[in-house]
Design an enzyme around this catalytic site. Sequence first.
Site, PDB file in Angstrom:
ATOM      1  N   LYS A 136       0.870  -1.179   0.000  1.00  0.00           N
ATOM      2  CA  LYS A 136       0.000   0.000   0.000  1.00  0.00           C
ATOM      3  C   LYS A 136       0.907   1.230   0.000  1.00  0.00           C
ATOM      4  CE  LYS A 136      -4.103   1.981   1.971  1.00  0.00           C
ATOM      5  NZ  LYS A 136      -3.596   3.302   2.278  1.00  0.00           N
ATOM      6  N   ASP A 138       2.285   4.922   0.099  1.00  0.00           N
ATOM      7  CA  ASP A 138       1.858   6.073   0.894  1.00  0.00           C
ATOM      8  C   ASP A 138       1.911   7.305  -0.005  1.00  0.00           C
ATOM      9  OD1 ASP A 138       0.894   7.176   3.122  1.00  0.00           O
ATOM     10  OD2 ASP A 138       2.754   7.103   4.283  1.00  0.00           O
ATOM     11  N   CYS A 432      32.185  17.077  34.350  1.00  0.00           N
ATOM     12  CA  CYS A 432      33.459  17.491  34.972  1.00  0.00           C
ATOM     13  C   CYS A 432      33.590  19.004  35.079  1.00  0.00           C
ATOM     14  CB  CYS A 432      34.636  16.914  34.189  1.00  0.00           C
ATOM     15  SG  CYS A 432      34.839  17.699  32.585  1.00  0.00           S
ATOM     16  N   CYS A 447      33.180  18.617  25.312  1.00  0.00           N
ATOM     17  CA  CYS A 447      33.774  18.918  26.620  1.00  0.00           C
ATOM     18  C   CYS A 447      35.289  18.959  26.422  1.00  0.00           C
ATOM     19  CB  CYS A 447      33.382  17.809  27.595  1.00  0.00           C
ATOM     20  SG  CYS A 447      34.476  17.717  29.016  1.00  0.00           S
TER      21      CYS A 447
HETATM   22  N1  5U1 Z   1      -2.121  -1.197  -3.633  1.00  0.00           N
HETATM   23  C1  5U1 Z   1      -3.353  -0.708  -3.432  1.00  0.00           C
HETATM   24  N2  5U1 Z   1      -3.603   0.410  -2.776  1.00  0.00           N
HETATM   25  N3  5U1 Z   1      -4.928   0.566  -2.810  1.00  0.00           N
HETATM   26  C2  5U1 Z   1      -5.710   1.554  -2.270  1.00  0.00           C
HETATM   27  N4  5U1 Z   1      -4.483  -1.257  -3.885  1.00  0.00           N
HETATM   28  C3  5U1 Z   1      -5.491  -0.467  -3.490  1.00  0.00           C
HETATM   29  N5  5U1 Z   1      -6.812  -0.566  -3.692  1.00  0.00           N
HETATM   30  C4  5U1 Z   1      -7.593   0.388  -3.191  1.00  0.00           C
HETATM   31  C5  5U1 Z   1      -7.074   1.472  -2.464  1.00  0.00           C
HETATM   32  C6  5U1 Z   1      -7.950   2.523  -1.918  1.00  0.00           C
HETATM   33  O1  5U1 Z   1      -8.918   0.331  -3.374  1.00  0.00           O
HETATM   34  C7  5U1 Z   1      -9.446  -0.763  -4.155  1.00  0.00           C
HETATM   35  C8  5U1 Z   1      -9.772  -1.885  -3.242  1.00  0.00           C
HETATM   36  C9  5U1 Z   1     -10.619  -0.281  -4.888  1.00  0.00           C
END
Ligand code: 5U1
Length: 697
Positions: A136, A138, A432, A447
């Site tokens: 997932k 970021d 010290c 120091c």
């Molecule tokens: N890798 C991944 N990130 N992500 C975020 N897959 C994925 N799928 C998402 C989301 C919000 O939503 C689907 C399940 C539609």
Amino acid sequence: MSPDQPSLFDDPAKENAITTDLVKIEARVWVLHAQLNQANYAYYVLDNPALPDAEYDRLFHELKGIEAQHPKFLSIDSPTQRVGATPLSQFEQVAHEVPMLSLDNAFNELDMEDFDRRVRERLVSSHIIEYACEPKLDGIAVSLLYEDGLLVRGATRGDGSTGENITQNIRTVASIPLKLLGDNHPPILEVRGEVYMPKKSFNSLNAAAREINEKEFVNPRNAAAGSLRQLDSKVAASRRLEFCCYSLGRVEGHEMPAKHNEILDAFSKWGFKTNPESKVVQGVEGCLNYYQNLAGRRNDLSYEIDGIVFKVNEISLQQRLGFVSRAPRWAISHKFPAQEEMTILEGVDFQVGRTGAITPVARLKPVFVGGVTVANATLHNMDEIKRLDVRIGDTVVIHRAGDVIPKLARVIIEKRTESARVIEMLTRCPVCDSHIERIEGEAIARCSGGLVCGAQRKEAIKHFASRKAMDVDGLGDKIVEQLVDEDLINSFVDLYSLDLDAVANLDRMAQKSAQNLLQAIEVSKKTTLAKFLYSLGIREVGVTTAQNLQNHFLSIIPLVKADFETLISVQDVGPIVAQHILNFFSEPHNQEVIDGLLNAGVHWPKVEVKSEDQLPFANKTFVVTGTLNLMGRDEAKGYLQSLGAKVSGSVSAKTHALVAGEKAGSKLKKAQDLDIEILDEEAFISLLAEHGIEHEQ
Ligand code: 5U1
């Protein structure tokens, strides 16, 4: 118009000439589009550059030149159209015809097992479910709409029903195709995925911001979001954003595959980047194994991830499961432990290190972050305190990634109260009372007490006795602290004349343990020149440098007498290290300590001069990576260097072998790709043994 350019007005025959020229130019435009698109795809999607940069630039400028001269050949999908357009005054709203869903979270194995059970119960199935797994990312979720293969709209997720039209910015993201590859694609296709900023781009963006005293981005996600929300797309174009797709939105006029992983394959064929870590597994057990594996490699990835997404792979099953309040029942995000948490800075202590460096340490209200409870975090130096603008009592964010030492990432200024206190730098050593000095141009204050300072003495003796140095078994930190506090030792030399009864009288010591300790001190007298040099605690002389010094000088006398020029001729010794070595040996106090130790009986075997053919790894380059359980990485490097090897920090085709400990990441992968010999710790120890080096654990 120049005289040799054809004009329609002077001769009808010229009309044909112009038409022919335009046809040729148009053909050239298409060739340039194809070449540049292919080069972009190879570079940004496949991570496998196909053209040298100079050639790319040449083609790009040729196309720009034609477009400037013949605007009718400037099309919306031209590769030149990624550089940003006229700034907008605001973003338009975009309605998502197919809502952009969000994901439910799982925080532990139990949550994952519950998810899998719910899926099977709804499907009334006792079969093992096939799941598609992906990291997932970021970043920022976006939707990309293609009509007849052309990118016509890019939008943010917004609230899932309505987002913002960010097409101009989206066009600047090099891994997003402006035109789909091939011709077997749906006439209407909406692809969804994440725009993100790789860690490397994020670090260089923030480094540039620091240079000009501008505010830094908090993390790569904020940097990506900030870039996509720019009304002036030239700003987005200047940021190195990437896109990775993960799901299908609207599709019309085309049959899509029956499984999620096959849809991803179709996306790849059409020119999108999909995550190479994507995998199909069987059942919840497969999901949990995938999660563990990626969690171990999380910090080695070139981008930030905050969990793993698991999706039921079969689309027909996804449809049967449906969704509930905007989250699909067929997918879940198994989160990693948060790497950032908020807490309160309760105080700041100043620690004195072995070389006198004064390090401010944040005392925190304990907070659970990155899988452990954190109560302290280094603040590095006063410049860092100034940069963070942190005060005692502030609400702060603590960042802990992997096994890295937790750090105070930033202050939540909005939460500052009137009682927050400014942190004052000390002018005298807290141990010290000597003056604290700060050499111009250095960030670190020190120091000035040297070994007069109890703290420096304790740290120096702990270092001297440590495993990679004189290796005094049983001389732990607590005993060293007592020996110094009780004035039983002032320098390393005093260790070798300790009185048995005095040691036995220390806290948690008795006659037998004192005898054992004195015996271990006796044993430590037999050492190697490299270990002895390392144990002296010369600034910047670590295990590897000490080994290089041993290899070069073979005995201590020529080293002690060496001048600057000779020192910088030693492998990996630069001017700074050379100066530290010179300073150390020119100090009468240090000369006394060395003499004292040698007179106390510290000794080492004569170092044999080895010819090239006695150095089995001469001209061979090794790389050491991952966690070695039986020795430190520096120790491994030292052994390799003593056998003549060069030890490098990166794997290339020239690498002879990779020593890979646990949790080896990208270097291991690269070595595998390049078919380079890989030695695990056991194989490495056997190799050392073959060459006469017995590693003692
Ligand atoms: N890798 C991944 N990130 N992500 C975020 N897959 C994925 N799928 C998402 C989301 C919000 O939503 C689907 C399940 C539609």
